[in-house]
Design an enzyme around this catalytic site. Sequence first.
Site, PDB file in Angstrom:
ATOM      1  CE  LYS A   2       1.962  97.531 -57.326  1.00 33.24           C
ATOM      2  NZ  LYS A   2       2.831  97.673 -56.078  1.00 33.24           N
ATOM      3  CD  GLU A   6       6.375  97.694 -53.248  1.00 33.02           C
ATOM      4  OE1 GLU A   6       7.120  98.681 -53.381  1.00 33.02           O
ATOM      5  OE2 GLU A   6       5.186  97.677 -53.639  1.00 33.02           O
ATOM      6  NE  ARG A   7       6.219 100.576 -48.290  1.00 33.27           N
ATOM      7  CZ  ARG A   7       6.012 101.851 -48.029  1.00 33.27           C
ATOM      8  NH1 ARG A   7       5.205 102.197 -47.029  1.00 33.27           N
ATOM      9  NH2 ARG A   7       6.585 102.796 -48.747  1.00 33.27           N
ATOM     10  CB  CYS A  24      -6.055 108.083 -46.589  1.00 37.84           C
ATOM     11  SG  CYS A  24      -7.595 107.204 -46.873  1.00 37.84           S
ATOM     12  CD  GLU A  39      -1.186 111.568 -46.077  1.00 33.61           C
ATOM     13  OE1 GLU A  39      -2.266 111.060 -45.729  1.00 33.61           O
ATOM     14  OE2 GLU A  39      -0.708 111.422 -47.213  1.00 33.61           O
TER      15      GLU A  39
END
Length: 497
Positions: free
Chosen positions: A173, A176-177, A281, A383
């Site tokens: 999965k 979606e971007r 990250c 962050e």
Amino acid sequence: MTDYGHFIGGRHVAGTSGRFADVFEPMTGEVAGRVALASQEEIRAAVANSAEAQVKWAAVNPQRRARVLMKFLDLINQNMDELAELLSREHGKTVADAKGDIQRGFEVVEFACGVPHLLKGEFTDGAGPGIDAYAMRQPLGVVAGITPFNFPAMIPMWKFAPAIACGNAFILKPSERDPGVPMRLAELMIEAGLPTGILNVVNGDKVAVDALLDDPDIKAIGFVGSTPIAEYIYARGAASGKRVHAFGGAKNHMVIMPDADMDQTVDALIGAGYGSAGERCMAISVAVPVGKGTADRLMEKLVPRVEALKIGPSSDASADYGPLVTQAAVDKVRSYVEIGLKEGATLAVDGRGFKMQGYEKGFYFGSCLFDNVTKDMRIYKEEIFGPVLSVVRAKTYEEALSLCNDHEYGNGVAIFTRDGDAARDFVSKVQVGMVGVNVPIPTPLAYYSFGGWKRSSFGDLNQHGPDSIRFYTKTKTVTSRWPSGVKEGAEFSMPTM
């Protein structure tokens, strides 16, 4: 305009939920396509398809599974330019950076090609009178991965390559971007000879995520994203009996000692802090110079370098970094800069007014540099995930070490120094999962495991390297005795052999 559905059973299928999300081209700000958002029923169909295919795949010997991955590597090389351009167009990172994204995923596939050796197991001949003992690793079944927008090639490959090599079927999965590259990778795996159903791709949002977490046929799930969602996925997945590793946010420090080579340090800091627009990250988002003199020398060299960074469209080979992924990401970064000013930090370089000529609707944000940041400020604690670097001045080495250790995140950290004793002490004492010594982004090589500590990681095992083989397999231990020459008769006490 490109419409993305799902990739199930070796072919593209249209979404049936009636729900869609826009896919943007960040460098122009234009809508480039739309992606279907899966329903619970579509997730169930994809899992059922994988469960049926996995039984035969598990029976294929590891060497033959590895050959599929070897062919996949050839296809990645052949299609590198196409993949990088697609990734760059949907994510916004430069083409050169996109190729690095693909390459770091490629290296984990290379590692997974060694699965015949990695799955050899253990054997003890003559563990007792006429008794042999051995252990084997077997696949879990159907496993899943939920991957982020910022590495749409690397992290999917980090997850599906070792999982599939171990004999599992994998449900991906992706974000979606930027769904284009994950869908293309699935096509290439089929072209490489992977049986249909072993790698299915379902696009979606929280509905799809929850369906994966709750599905009883999915035995393990991996995630990379923000800490609140990582914690949610870990808790919900574990509650449903799944094996879970979930990786969250980061606030990576670079400690700069007085004896550090300042030119080398600034080069490293610029690339690690602003590369990929800070959407990593493992980006360095906090510089910690030790001592006033060190801090002053750092800022003297750092300010003009940050001011000179070239921001450009993803297609500009000379750009240092491109746009952010969405307008919402731009708005979030801008809000943090405003917060930092209100909290009293010094904005030494202000990129808020940056406009990209000819691309005024693109999702660009100028480089920002804060000085005199303190540990109680939100811009230090949270962050930001953008091209914003904070400088926190430490009076002593001990104070710098405490900053790293006291922060709630523990993903990556670096120290820059010429002093081997100081570096060795830092490596031993710092409470962070991945440490660099004169290396700004200490992402481990593919045959080591990647993972942070504290609220950067939830779960006992990390990504890629030996931990990936442990995560995607279960151990079966066999104790075997043959009757020839063995004394018969019931035994009621605990056997000691």
